[in-house]
Scaffold this active site. Structure first.
Site, PDB file in Angstrom:
ATOM      1  CE  LYS A 171      -4.044  -2.022   1.914  1.00  0.00           C
ATOM      2  NZ  LYS A 171      -3.540  -3.384   2.008  1.00  0.00           N
ATOM      3  CE  LYS A 181      -6.942   2.094   4.340  1.00  0.00           C
ATOM      4  NZ  LYS A 181      -6.990   2.475   3.187  1.00  0.00           N
ATOM      5  N   GLY A 233      -7.900  -8.288   2.882  1.00  0.00           N
ATOM      6  CA  GLY A 233      -9.014  -8.771   3.368  1.00  0.00           C
ATOM      7  C   GLY A 233      -9.559  -8.026   4.916  1.00  0.00           C
ATOM      8  CD  GLU A 272     -10.697  -2.418  -3.340  1.00  0.00           C
ATOM      9  OE1 GLU A 272     -10.924  -1.829  -2.128  1.00  0.00           O
ATOM     10  OE2 GLU A 272     -11.242  -3.459  -3.876  1.00  0.00           O
ATOM     11  CD  GLU A 295      -7.152  -2.147  -0.657  1.00  0.00           C
ATOM     12  OE1 GLU A 295      -6.130  -2.141   0.241  1.00  0.00           O
ATOM     13  OE2 GLU A 295      -7.974  -2.987  -0.696  1.00  0.00           O
ATOM     14  NE  ARG A 320      -7.353 -10.095  -4.161  1.00  0.00           N
ATOM     15  CZ  ARG A 320      -8.723  -9.748  -4.182  1.00  0.00           C
ATOM     16  NH1 ARG A 320      -9.562 -10.104  -4.654  1.00  0.00           N
ATOM     17  NH2 ARG A 320      -8.824  -9.002  -2.903  1.00  0.00           N
ATOM     18  CB  VAL A 378     -15.295 -11.671  -4.343  1.00  0.00           C
ATOM     19  CG1 VAL A 378     -16.758 -12.297  -4.036  1.00  0.00           C
ATOM     20  CG2 VAL A 378     -14.194 -12.310  -3.400  1.00  0.00           C
ATOM     21  NE  ARG A 415     -18.118 -10.340  -1.468  1.00  0.00           N
ATOM     22  CZ  ARG A 415     -16.950 -10.059  -1.364  1.00  0.00           C
ATOM     23  NH1 ARG A 415     -16.196 -10.601  -0.407  1.00  0.00           N
ATOM     24  NH2 ARG A 415     -16.277  -8.854  -1.992  1.00  0.00           N
TER      25      ARG A 415
END
Length: 455
Positions: free
Chosen positions: A116, A158, A164, A275, A289, A293, A296, A339
């Site tokens: 980060k 952070k 996560g 983001e 950030e 990848r 979800v 989810r």
């Protein structure tokens, strides 16, 4: 095109990747732990190989065993999915050394954007707005107190190597800072083996807006619009939608252009997500950030853009150009994802592993998709993330998407374990959510207190 790829993951994302590869005519190798011997991805893949015991550290995080499996099966590439080794630059580097294509960005870019602090510095160079904060790693409480005084409270701590929702603490006053810093640092050290922290001024409440980008090795970078991921619990996303009701045409152009600029600055290849935090009161947005990848929540973007993100990942890794240019991308309708987790929302969302004795997944109609690795008789192991399915809907407009999601959740039936289906149904039916009137504070400060009163 690759002849065979190995999927270094499990659950619904492994099934999703296998399906995309099969539609491209690419063979697949599944890996599994001893706890996942009967998992759906193992049955779906062309080949499957056990890489270790149930514990993730000995199986899905075991780089040597996974690479050995790739060599033994003749896989030319590895798709890491999300979680596990998907943002591990060491693993990406080892793949490069062994001439196995990592389906994602290079280890160098992953280091640049996965950390980060490095990412923040690069975004400043690229001219992408960032929140006021520390300029480097923060290791001691004395440093933290000094920096917090300079940028002003409230602040957010952070973990530099975090993800996560781990290693994050919100701090409103100087009295809260020292215990919060020590707790976040300890959590980061335990989760990532790296206790380095950084500090930012907290933009809260805010909208959590992310932009899906795709890049290839030929210098092409495009965006596939934005997703609103503001409905979160403990920094974990619960529901996502696209497009965001908080963004108009002008701001949408600004935020997606900033994301493309960010990706171009680091010569990004493959799928990634930039983001941002949006301060609705001022209309200003700030880089938060980058996720290097697949996300979800990628299916909501696939619904509104018509682009198969996982197939694009495989094509790009193979050296192909993106199959679409920015001018070819059109956006249609509205998509929402819920989810579904094996957990008990009434008992602080405690995990609920166990055997599924009966299962009915919603179906029928246009614009409904359920991504899952569940089947009747399957036993959900207690060792991994509790997410067991994603329900994704698409409608001509937001109202139609909301109604379709309500219908789908009413049909969703799982017996043998407790899930959050009813929780999601109440959330999607809440008047604030229906009106699009929510931010990152809504779930924790408004919805959950009322929901937990009901018994």
């Amino acid at each position: 095109m690759f002849n065979k790829i190995l999927i270094a993951n499990r659950g619904e994302i492994a099934v999703r990747i296998i399906r995309a590869a099969r539609e491209l005519g690419v063979g697949t190798v599944a890996i599994y732990s001893t706890a996942d011997r009967d998992a759906l991805h193992v049955h779906f893949a062309d080949e499957a190989i056990c890489v270790g015991p149930a514990r993730s550290t000995e199986s899905y995080l075991n780089m040597n065993n996974i690479l050995s499996a790739a060599v033994a099966t003749g896989a030319q590439a590895i798709h890491p999915g999300f979680g596990f080794l998907s943002e591990n630059s060491k693993f990406a580097h080892l793949c490069e050394e062994m001439n196995i294509k990592f389906i994602g960005p290079s280890a160098k870019v992953m280091d640049m954007m996965g950390d980060k602090i490095n990412a923040r510095a690069e975004m400043i160079k690229a001219g992408v707005p960032v929140t006021p904060g520390s300029e480097g790693e923060v290791h001691t409480t004395d440093e933290a107190v000094k920096i917090a005084e300079e940028i002003g409270y409230p602040i957010i701590l952070k973990a530099s190597a975090g993800g996560g929702g781990k290693g994050i603490r919100k701090v409103n006053t100087v009295e809260e800072l020292v215990p919060a810093f020590e707790a976040a640092q300890a959590e980061a050290q335990a989760a990532f083996g790296n206790g380095a922290m950084f500090i930012e001024r907290m933009i809260f409440p805010a909208r959590h807006i992310e932009v899906q980008i795709l890049g290839d090795s030929h210098g092409n970078v495009i965006h596939l619009g934005e997703r609103d991921c503001s409905l979160q619990r403990n920094n974990q996303k619960v529901l996502e939608e696209s497009p965001s009701v908080a963004i108009g045409h002008t701001l949408r152009n600004e935020i997606t252009s900033a994301a493309v600029k960010a990706a171009q600055h680091v010569s990004y290849e493959n799928a990634g997500t930039i983001e941002f935090l949006l301060d609705e009161s001022s209309g200003k947005f700030y880089f938060m950030e980058m996720n290097t990848r697949v996300q979800v929540e990628h299916p909501v973007t696939e619904f509104v853009s018509g682009v198969d993100i996982v197939k694009e990942q495989i094509r790009v890794a193979n050296g192909n150009e993106l199959s679409v240019k920015q001018e070819d991308v059109t956006f249609s309708g509205h998509a929402i994802e819920c989810r579904i987790n094996a957990e008990n929302p009434k008992f602080n969302f405690a995990p609920s592993p166990g055997k599924i004795t009966n299962l009915f997944l919603p179906g029928g109609g246009v614009g409904l998709r359920v991504d899952s690795a569940m089947y009747s008789g399957y036993t959900i192991p207690p060792y991994y993330d509790s997410m067991i399915a994603k329900v994704i809907v698409h409608g001509e407009n937001r109202f139609e998407a909301l109604m379709k999601m309500q219908r789908a959740l009413l049909e969703f039936d799982v017996e043998g374990v407790t899930t959050n289906v009813d929780f999601q149904l109440e959330l999607i039916s809440d008047p604030h959510v229906v009106a699009g009137d929510y931010d990152t504070s809504f779930l924790g400060n408004v919805f959950l207190p009322e929901y937990q009163k009901e018994d």
